[in-house]
Scaffold this motif. Structure first.
Motif, PDB file in Angstrom:
ATOM      1  N   ALA A   1      -4.597  -2.919   1.325  1.00 19.63           N
ATOM      2  CA  ALA A   1      -5.335  -2.196   0.289  1.00 19.63           C
ATOM      3  C   ALA A   1      -5.888  -3.195  -0.724  1.00 19.63           C
ATOM      4  O   ALA A   1      -5.183  -4.132  -1.105  1.00 19.63           O
TER       5      ALA A   1
ATOM      6  N   PHE B   1      -6.794  -3.020  -6.607  1.00 18.44           N
ATOM      7  CA  PHE B   1      -7.514  -2.347  -7.699  1.00 18.44           C
ATOM      8  C   PHE B   1      -6.614  -2.185  -8.927  1.00 18.44           C
ATOM      9  O   PHE B   1      -5.396  -2.367  -8.862  1.00 18.44           O
TER      10      PHE B   1
ATOM     11  N   LEU C   1      -2.396  -2.694  -8.368  1.00 15.35           N
ATOM     12  CA  LEU C   1      -1.591  -2.307  -7.205  1.00 15.35           C
ATOM     13  C   LEU C   1      -0.521  -3.359  -6.902  1.00 15.35           C
ATOM     14  O   LEU C   1       0.596  -3.027  -6.503  1.00 15.35           O
TER      15      LEU C   1
ATOM     16  N   ARG D   1       4.275  -4.173  -5.441  1.00 17.78           N
ATOM     17  CA  ARG D   1       4.773  -4.783  -4.196  1.00 17.78           C
ATOM     18  C   ARG D   1       6.291  -4.622  -4.129  1.00 17.78           C
ATOM     19  O   ARG D   1       6.986  -4.789  -5.124  1.00 17.78           O
TER      20      ARG D   1
END
Lengths: 156, 173
Positions: free
Chosen positions: B142, B145, B157, B161
């Motif tokens: 992904a 963002f 984002l 993690r």
């Protein structure tokens, strides 16, 4: 993402394991959609419990089938859209229209480009159409990614 | 007579349009590259084409707007270098007095990078190449963002993690 509610699942390593799809988490629209929210909620619970082993985590092949690769026309459409967005937010809405139109022409299947442009303007005046008219042209085919949970898991 | 008058008016409108777009390019240009917005200076008149298809920038502006720099081996950013085709060097570089100008739009054509240009406002938008986008798709990673929380604080984002993320879009009607 062209409609709500939709969701994407992203794993601990930042990898998409389910791309964008319809994601009703309650039944307030069930009479319209015929979608049972519990099935989706159970799928999320299964992913939380089983991680990569969950049957709702899509394989690479399944992901490839759901995420279309870019081509040069789509890349150009994205650039036109980016320019249109910049111009609009700079107060140059009249100048933005031709670039929204060009993005729509180059990638006619993208409802992002359509909905954004129509929402930021008088759609009838500037684009000769509107959201409801375009939805009706689809004759019931969704303009957004439908929910596609595996059949066997629906009984879980 | 009426036809003649129409042709004169039409020619005048075309001329004014060309002059107007020419004028926009001679004042200042805006370059958007990797989402970075940079205002850059105008080139000398000799480098402005009538069809506005070329964006000439100084090497200083090239670095400021794109982080690319001209090196003996090519046009480079970090470890990435793109050699300039020897036979077409003049399409990319032009010496005007003591200033070297670089044709950023020609460079984009070389890289097959999409460019959108608004002539009236002299804004140039350089988008990611299809191959670059497909690099993300092949790994299904992904993009990193950022979105604001309820108090307006931005979160990326990558902060998440090690955790599963359910990215849900909703509306508050």
């Amino acid at each position: 993402m062209v409609n709500v509610p939709t969701a994407v699942w992203i794993n601990e390593r930042g990898r998409i394991v389910r791309p964008n799809e319809v994601a009703f988490v309650d039944n307030r629209y069930k009479s319209m959609t015929q979608l049972e929210a519990d099935e989706y909620l159970n799928a999320i619970r299964d992913w939380v419990a089983n991680g990569e082993k969950s049957a709702f985590v899509l394989s690479e092949q399944e992901l490839k089938g759901r995420i279309a690769p870019q081509n040069s026309e789509w890349a150009q459409a994205a650039a036109e859209f980016g320019l249109a967005e910049y111009l609009y937010h700079q107060g140059k809405s009249a100048a933005s229209i031709s670039h929204y139109k060009e993005a729509q022409r180059l990638n006619p299947d993208s409802w992002n480009y359509k909905r954004q442009a129509w929402a930021l303007s008088d759609a009838e005046r500037d684009y000769g159409t509107n959201f409801m008219k375009e939805v009706q042209k689809l004759n019931g085919k969704p303009y957004y990614a439908p929910r596609q949970l595996p059949e066997i898991k629906k009984q879980k | 007579m009426q036809k003649m008058r129409f042709l004169v008016y039409a020619s005048l409108i075309c001329l004014l349009t060309v002059i107007n777009s020419f004028a926009a390019e001679t004042v200042r240009r805006v370059v958007i590259y990797d989402n970075l917005v940079t205002e850059i200076g105008a080139p000398p008149a000799s480098l402005i084409s009538v069809d506005n298809s070329d964006l000439w920038v100084t090497l200083a502006d090239l670095k400021r707007a794109t982080k690319f720099v001209l090196k003996p081996q090519g046009v480079c950013r970090d470890q990435l270098c793109f050699p300039i085709p020897k036979k077409r060097r003049t399409a990319f570089l032009s010496q005007q007095g003591s200033v070297t100008w670089f044709n950023l739009s020609e460079f984009a054509r070389l890289l097959r990078q999409p460019v959108a240009h608004d002539v009236e406002t002299a804004v140039w938008y350089f988008g990611p190449r299809a191959e670059e986008q497909n690099g993300y798709l092949s790994s299904f990673t992904a993009p990193n963002f950022k979105l604001p929380d309820m108090s307006g604080k931005l979160h990326s984002l990558s902060e998440f993690r090690g955790k599963k993320v359910l990215l849900l879009t909703w509306a508050s009607w």
